[in-house]
Design a protein around this motif. Structure first.
Motif, short mmCIF file in Angstrom:
data_model
loop_
_atom_site.label_atom_id
_atom_site.label_comp_id
_atom_site.label_asym_id
_atom_site.label_seq_id
_atom_site.Cartn_x
_atom_site.Cartn_y
_atom_site.Cartn_z
N GLU A 287 0.84 -1.21 0.00
CA GLU A 287 0.00 0.00 0.00
C GLU A 287 0.86 1.25 0.00
N ARG B 162 2.10 1.65 -3.54
CA ARG B 162 1.02 2.02 -4.47
C ARG B 162 0.52 3.44 -4.26
N SER B 163 0.47 3.88 -2.99
CA SER B 163 -0.07 5.21 -2.70
C SER B 163 0.97 6.32 -2.81
N ALA C 174 3.10 6.99 -0.44
CA ALA C 174 3.07 7.62 0.89
C ALA C 174 4.37 8.35 1.18
#
Length: 170
Positions: A107, A110-111, A113
């Protein structure tokens, strides 16, 4: 260029390329490496070459009847997002072949961050320590999955954008 819709056939893409190339303003932007124009060039070139993925992407981006056509900037942003998604998926697939990747790490990749400066500094220090450790470096070079996973995770943090401090209003 006022036609912001992306052609969906190789022939139409080739014609659009010829039209854009004849436009001195568009050509100047391309030579100046303008991101939207560069993306337009790359997308049109892929479609003109018959790239199935680019053609499918252009068809998916085509506005529904009655919707205003997407701008070149919108198409470029969508293309960039799709390219980043493909890169992340490829990176994760390769990493999964070598070691376990947690859903949290997936995640974060993918994000896109961000990390704090403190996190970045700590991982930077850890990486320097690991790289200066001959035993760890040897394990990494021999393909040790634990050393490989550590190196991969450090790379994620060190390639992440650093969060900007929020300014205090007091």
């Amino acid at each position: 260029m006022t036609d912001a819709t992306m052609p969906t056939t190789p022939e139409a893409a080739q014609a659009a390329l010829q039209t854009r190339i004849a436009d001195p303003d568009w050509g100047g932007k391309l030579l100046a490496n303008d991101p939207a124009t560069r993306s337009d060039w790359e997308n049109l070139s892929k479609i003109a070459a018959g790239d199935a993925e680019a053609i499918a992407s252009a068809k998916a981006a085509k506005p529904a009847a009655g919707d205003p056509p997407k701008t070149l900037e919108q198409l470029a942003a969508e293309s960039d997002a799709a390219a980043r998604s493909r890169q992340v998926t490829s990176l994760l697939d390769t990493a999964r072949e070598r070691f376990d990747i947690s859903p949290v790490i997936e995640e974060q990749l993918r994000s896109g961050a961000t990390v704090t400066q403190t996190e970045f500094d700590a991982v930077s220090k850890l990486r320097a320590q690991r790289m200066n450790d001959p035993d760890w470096s040897a394990r990494l070079l021999k393909g040790d999955p634990i050393a490989g996973r550590e190196s991969f995770l450090m790379s994620i943090v060190l390639s992440s954008e650093i969060k900007q401090k929020e300014e205090s209003t007091t």
